[in-house]
Design an enzyme around this catalytic site. Structure first.
Site, mmCIF file in Angstrom:
data_model
loop_
_atom_site.group_PDB
_atom_site.id
_atom_site.type_symbol
_atom_site.label_atom_id
_atom_site.label_comp_id
_atom_site.label_asym_id
_atom_site.label_seq_id
_atom_site.Cartn_x
_atom_site.Cartn_y
_atom_site.Cartn_z
ATOM 1 N N TRP A 36 0.841 -1.205 0.000
ATOM 2 C CA TRP A 36 0.000 0.000 0.000
ATOM 3 C C TRP A 36 0.875 1.253 0.000
ATOM 4 C CZ3 TRP A 36 -0.322 4.058 3.472
ATOM 5 C CH2 TRP A 36 -1.399 4.925 3.324
ATOM 6 N N HIS A 37 2.045 1.153 0.647
ATOM 7 C CA HIS A 37 2.908 2.328 0.745
ATOM 8 C C HIS A 37 3.573 2.691 -0.575
ATOM 9 C CE1 HIS A 37 2.448 1.544 5.037
ATOM 10 N NE2 HIS A 37 2.758 2.801 5.210
ATOM 11 N N GLY A 38 3.636 1.778 -1.516
ATOM 12 C CA GLY A 38 4.240 2.124 -2.795
ATOM 13 C C GLY A 38 4.538 0.899 -3.620
ATOM 14 N N PHE A 91 2.314 8.064 -0.971
ATOM 15 C CA PHE A 91 1.669 6.760 -0.787
ATOM 16 C C PHE A 91 0.227 6.754 -1.292
ATOM 17 C CE2 PHE A 91 4.716 6.634 2.959
ATOM 18 C CZ PHE A 91 5.729 6.183 2.145
#
Lengths: 388, 502
Positions: free
Chosen positions: B361-363, B502
């Site tokens: 989800w962060h990248g 993000f």
């Protein structure tokens, strides 16, 4: 504890707010902070600092947009620090009858900027280029120019609708024009630590004007240390020689410079040919491009002449590019100017130098209808071979 | 090559400064081309808030106030890139309509189908914009491994800022309506404002529909003291971001991660602990600004951080770090997967899946997946340890648990911060070289460890509770320090909030 439990609840609809007064402390804090800021401004003013804009991609992009609007009336200045420090735009405007636009960026290559201008059909004016030999070798270097060109692309694509970055640049500009704490792009902390509290105060010798001209007052810097720092940097010397006095120091540095061999710029000819393509595009629309080698003095000049011999680079560049060029060493009036740091003129010399430059370049003078001049000599076979 | 250096008139000053790279989290060239989101620590936001807040206060009627806030939030988003407002509006209208149908529908199959449509639309958009290029590059790599040469088309799609946050916020609505935990009868205006409300729009916290929609339904009348407290939280948040994250820790962290071979163990440790401090003050500061701004308009956002480095164990850490994301993942991923029901193996599997997806989800990078994977392993390890541990609890054990948790969290941050495994390896190699550090490195190291000690000390409290115990003089001192600090740290190098990417 109540607060930590309730305020961490992901489904909360009311927050616990600590009781007591909050407005009064906030108002008092704002008043104290305003006094602190005013105090820093006062002390900086007392020490001779003045507000100055901070050169930024957004400001560059704003000037770049003017080039398109001005069309054939634009006199576009590109390159690096020499163009920003040595040219007086008012004098240029008065003497040429054109509207000068300062697009030079300190410490960068002119090549990506020239390519951008060449690819824009609306650019039909005259372009003056601050030529430096080492830049030609690094044709693909974009460093500082990338952010500026990015800002310009964004403005072009947004169709004039202001976005966050341009609004922020505009507001920042207002702040920088009015507050000494931001002078030279410093943060207020730097100003406080280095300019208010430090007795060995760093002087504000460099000021950037709203039209991106830069004024250098070399009377404010410590000489000859400032000059020798420039000499060592330009010559690529990392270690500082030790000497009993400045005379000995000068002799040691001069001796080292005399032993510098000419640099072998392997991509020079090929890159010059690519630059010629940009020049041809601009000329095909009626525009013109003039390359200028700005004055150097003392050991900076000597180092440059040894590392980049004229016959090997400047002369060859003009033959390949086939565009007008002016080297300060060919014009006694220009060669007579002295650069206090070896590479740039003092602010007091800007106007006389600009007048002498326009005088030395007939195609710049007002109402000059003369066709674009080309250098007489054609590329040598060796040049053509290298281009291939 | 000697002589081939950038020469600038002002560059002479740099002679006294060691040349070290300072990579930024958002590539300057690409952000210049794509635009930048409005930052809370910007002059533009100051002007924006100075207009929006008084107009909101003086407008008559709750409906008019909400319409105005919605318009202001869209202007806030459009300042980044006007074209992408359409995506936000599309996502909003689709979820609002689907939830409305879900609320009216009783047939289970049809309800399930409507939920699937919502999931496909939201996660599809997120996948397309955020993971398209990543997926293509991985397909290319896999095909190349079996000898098939495939050149994917250029993926020049701009990632809409905040899409991960507003997609998750929006999904919480349709899923909660499907579960019949809330009714899907919110008006389009209320729902659009819930999704787009500017304090949480681009970097969270991920506010739940169950929390914000009821607040939008009834008029909010913030008191003067409430507004003043909200502004105080904004000042503290900006101070954390500008002074601690950007000025104190970021220069050291960027320098060491940028050129690790130039540093030894002091620089390495300063960046190792310094990044933990930087990301906490950066994101924690942003969240505090969002909470404070919402409070100025009368809305309540939950805490997003609660002294996370004082955690005793990793499950405790995730109850304190990015709480709005960890609870979202718990409620909408971990529990639907089965949670801790179904035996040890299934629990461990669910933990790993949740943390891997949380990392992703962060990248779109395998490094984020590794970061998530490490936390998954930490949680499993802790679970095993707790099951087998027969000893009691003691102060020493508690201390050991807190220290080990902090150090292992910092180990995972290496994967989060380093752009590649090679870079992470080069960074970790600094621990094997003795080289004394500059004063800035020592200072960052001491400051980061002090932050850890402070969070440990106050871990059972909260910022609100700490402030509640202070008198007016202390409150004035805090606000003054924040204002002066923000001013002193302003100008110069501007950094986007880390979590915008993000």
């Amino acid at each position: 504890m109540r607060s930590s439990i309730s305020n961490s609840d992901i489904h909360l609809t009311e927050r616990f707010i600590p009781g007591g007064r909050w407005l009064l402390p906030l108002v008092v804090a704002a008043a104290i902070a305003a006094l602190a800021v005013a105090g820093e401004e006062f002390l900086l003013a007392k020490r001779g600092f003045v507000p100055a804009i901070v050169d930024s991609p957004a400001i560059w992009a704003r000037e770049r947009a003017r080039v398109d609007r001005l069309g054939g009336d634009a006199l576009v200045l590109i390159g690096a620090s020499h163009m920003q420090l040595d040219i007086d735009l008012d004098a240029m405007r008065r003497l040429t009858g054109k509207e000068p636009v300062q697009l030079a960026i300190d410490g960068t290559s002119f090549v990506p900027i020239l390519a951008d201008l060449a690819d824009d059909e609306r650019v039909t004016g005259t372009i003056l280029v601050d030529y430096q030999d080492h830049v030609i070798e690094e044709r693909d270097r974009s460093d500082g120019a990338a952010a500026s060109l990015g800002a310009w692309d964004r403005i072009r694509q947004s169709g004039g609708i202001p976005d966050f970055a341009t609004t922020e640049a505009l507001l920042g500009d207002v702040l920088h024009r009015n507050m000494r704490s931001f002078a030279d792009g410093a943060s207020p902390w730097d100003s406080l630590a280095l300019r208010v509290f430090d007795e060995r105060i760093t002087p504000q010798y460099l000021v950037t004007l709203p039209d991106r001209t830069r004024l250098a007052d070399y009377r404010k810097v410590t000489m000859p240390q400032f000059y020798y720092a420039r000499v060592l940097r330009n010559a690529g010397f990392r270690d500082v020689p030790s000497a009993a006095n400045w005379s000995d120091f000068d002799a040691i540095v001069a001796s080292r410079i005399r032993s510098l061999p000419p640099l072998d710029l392997k991509h020079f000819a090929g890159n010059a040919a690519a630059i010629a393509t940009s020049v041809r595009k601009i000329e095909a629309r009626g525009g013109r491009v003039v390359f200028i080698m700005f004055p150097r003095s003392g050991l900076v000049r000597e180092a440059d002449e040894r590392m980049y011999p004229r016959a090997l680079y400047w002369d060859r560049f003009l033959r390949i590019v086939q565009a007008p060029g002016l080297n300060y060493t060919d014009v006694p009036a220009l060669a007579a100017f002295v650069c206090p740091d070896g590479a740039h003129l003092d602010m007091r010399e800007q106007r006389p130098f600009t007048e002498a430059l326009v005088h030395a370049l007939p195609i710049l003078r007002q109402n000059s209808g003369r066709p674009v001049g080309r250098v007489a000599s054609a590329p040598t076979e060796a040049d053509q071979e290298q281009v291939r | 090559m000697k002589g081939l250096v950038a020469r600038g008139a002002s560059g002479i000053i740099a002679l006294a400064v060691p040349a070290r790279g300072r990579p930024t989290f958002i590539d300057p060239a690409s952000s210049a081309l794509q635009g930048e989101p409005v930052l809370f620590n910007s002059l533009s936001f100051l002007v924006f808030f100075s207009i929006v807040f008084p107009v909101f206060v003086f407008l008559r009627g709750w409906g008019a106030k909400k319409t105005f806030l919605l318009a202001a939030s869209y202007v806030f988003y459009a300042a980044w890139n006007p074209a992408y407002v359409g995506i936000l509006a599309f996502s909003t209208v689709v979820d609002w309509w689907l939830a409305r149908q879900l609320g009216k529908e009783d047939r289970p199959d049809r309800r399930k189908a409507l939920l699937v449509v919502s999931l496909v639309v939201n996660l599809g958009m997120l996948g397309f914009f955020k993971y398209g290029a990543f997926a293509l590059a991985n397909v290319q790599g896999m095909l190349a491994a079996v000898g098939v040469l495939y050149a994917p088309p250029a993926w020049d799609i701009v990632l809409p800022v905040g899409i991960s946050f507003y997609t998750f916020a929006s999904l919480s609505y349709t899923i909660d309506v499907y579960r019949r935990e809330i009714r899907g009868d919110a008006s389009l205006r209320d729902y659009a404002l819930f999704v787009a409300f500017f304090p949480h729009l681009v970097a969270g916290p991920i506010v739940r529909a169950r929390a914000l929609l009821p607040q939008l339904a009834t008029p909010r009348r913030p008191s003067v003291e409430q507004v003043a407290y909200g502004l105080t939280l904004v000042l503290i948040g900006l101070f954390c971001k500008d002074v601690f994250a950007d000025r104190l820790f970021a220069p050291v962290v960027d320098a060491v991660y940028g050129t690790p071979r130039a540093f030894g163990v002091v620089g390495g440790l300063a960046a190792f602990f310094g990044f933990a401090a930087q990301i906490y003050f950066d994101f924690g500061g942003y969240s505090l600004c969002a909470i404070g701004l919402a409070m100025c308009f009368g809305f309540a956002f939950p805490d997003n951080f609660r002294f996370p480095y004082g955690a005793r164990g990793f499950s405790d850490f995730w109850r304190r770090w990015h709480i709005s994301l960890s609870t979202w993942l718990r409620d909408y991923l971990y529990i639907p997967l089965g949670g801790n029901r179904g035996g040890e193996w299934r629990t461990c599997r669910n933990l790993v899946i949740t943390m891997l997806l949380g990392g992703l989800w962060h990248g779109a990078s395998w490094m984020f997946v590794i970061w998530g994977g490490l936390h998954g392993l930490y949680l499993i390890g802790e679970r095993m340890l707790r099951r087998r541990w027969r000893g009691g609890s003691s102060t020493a054990l508690d201390a050991a648990g807190t220290v080990v948790t902090f150090v292992l969290v910092c180990v995972a941050w290496v994967a989060f911060r380093a752009p590649s495994l090679e870079s992470a390896g080069a960074f970790l190699a600094t621990f094997g070289r003795w080289r004394d550090g500059f004063a800035t490195e020592w200072f960052a190291l001491v400051a980061a460890l002090s932050m850890f000690a402070w969070q440990w000390r106050v871990r059972d409290s909260s910022l609100d509770a700490l402030l509640a115990g202070r008198g007016q003089v202390a409150r004035t001192a805090v606000a003054t320090a924040c204002l002066v600090g923000i001013f002193l740290a302003s100008g110069g190098d501007e950094r986007a909030f880390i979590y915008f990417q993000f």
